[in-house]
Write an enzyme that holds these catalytic residues in place. Structure first.
Site: not given
Length: 309
Positions: A59, A132, A186, A196, A240, A247
């Site tokens: 990974r 993925d 951000c 959330c 979700c 955003c």
């Protein structure tokens, strides 16, 4: 071709096949991503996804996954739908799951892309493509390659088009000129954190407790959904999109042009009654090629029952 010419050709060929953004990074062991992943796993934020503990070295080091790798090319494929009604009324499903399973669609694009590159280069590419589907830190590589930055919701955000993208990679022996990272935009925004409903995103951002995430609860979790989340699911039956919906950067999202991502014609017209009375036969017909089939009918039924309380 020299490294700069090769990078240009790689990107142009990918754009021709529908990929929106492409970035390139040198293949090397990942720091500080390695430490962050280890801390995240040690904190148990992966919930019951024990498979994420496997192949740790692969990974964080692409040369362990693809021996001899010199570069990681990250690609973004848009999935934002023109009609997002299935994500507006309860029960809702995440936008990425409307059409055919992205693993199949994007992997086919990648293989065609590599084939075209090999034709131009004149020799086989020693490498592998991923969607993925292997121990690859996709968002971290895309950020390293300048395709976006990792937002406070931990999703990759592109400043021109937001975050509704599938990520894919080519890890290979090619040595194109690498791209530079882009800075985090951000700022002081906390919309994803505030929105959330399960408080999965840490108060400071940039960390998600996966075991609290609605996507995890409705897709990855095989056991009963804990009662502590009753009344907090905001109508989501599969996945979700809340942290993406709020955003500000997703105001730049544009509808995709991929026919395979068009939903089954029945899906946009399904109301609460159709969902409540869904049979396994209907499930198989509507979601035959969709990622929703991962939950199986029993899993989706569990989610729907939980929403109804």
């Amino acid at each position: 071709m020299n490294p700069t010419q090769l990078a240009t050709h790689i990107k142009r060929t990918a754009h021709d096949l529908g990929f929106s953004f492409v970035g390139i990074a040198a293949a090397e062991r990942m720091e500080p991503e390695e430490r962050r992943l280890e801390e995240w796993l040690n904190a148990g934020h992966h919930g019951s996804m024990r498979w994420m503990e496997n192949h740790f070295d692969k990974r964080v080091d692409p040369t362990k996954l693809v021996p001899g790798a010199k570069s990681v090319v990250s690609l973004l494929y848009n999935y934002f739908p023109a009609d997002d009604s299935p994500s507006r009324e309860t029960p809702k499903i995440a936008r990425y799951a409307y059409g055919e399973d992205y693993h199949t669609v994007v992997k086919a694009k990648l293989r065609e892309w590599v084939g075209r590159l090999e034709e131009t280069i004149g020799s086989p590419i020693d490498g592998r493509v991923f969607v993925d589907s292997a121990p690859v830190l996709e968002r971290d590589w895309a950020a390293r390659a300048g395709a976006g930055w990792t937002g406070k919701n931990t999703l990759l955000i592109n400043p021109k088009a937001g975050s509704y993208f599938f990520l894919a990679e080519l890890i290979s022996d090619l040595e194109p000129a690498p791209d530079s990272r882009i800075r985090d935009h951000c700022g002081t925004c906390t919309r994803c954190i505030d929105a959330c409903p399960t408080e999965a995103i840490s108060p400071e951002g940039y960390l998600v407790d996966g075991s609290k995430c609605i996507s995890y609860l409705t897709i990855e979790l095989r056991e009963a959904i804990p009662e502590e989340f009753a009344g907090r699911m905001e109508g989501w039956a599969f996945g979700c999109d809340i942290c993406q919906e709020v955003c500000p950067w997703n105001r730049f999202s544009q509808p995709h042009s991929e026919p395979a991502f068009a939903p089954n014609p029945e899906l946009p017209n399904m109301g609460k009654r159709e969902w409540r009375e869904m049979t396994e036969e209907v499930f198989r017909r509507v979601f035959r090629k969709s990622a929703v089939k991962r939950t199986k009918f029993s899993g989706l039924r569990r989610n729907l029952d939980f929403l109804e309380g």
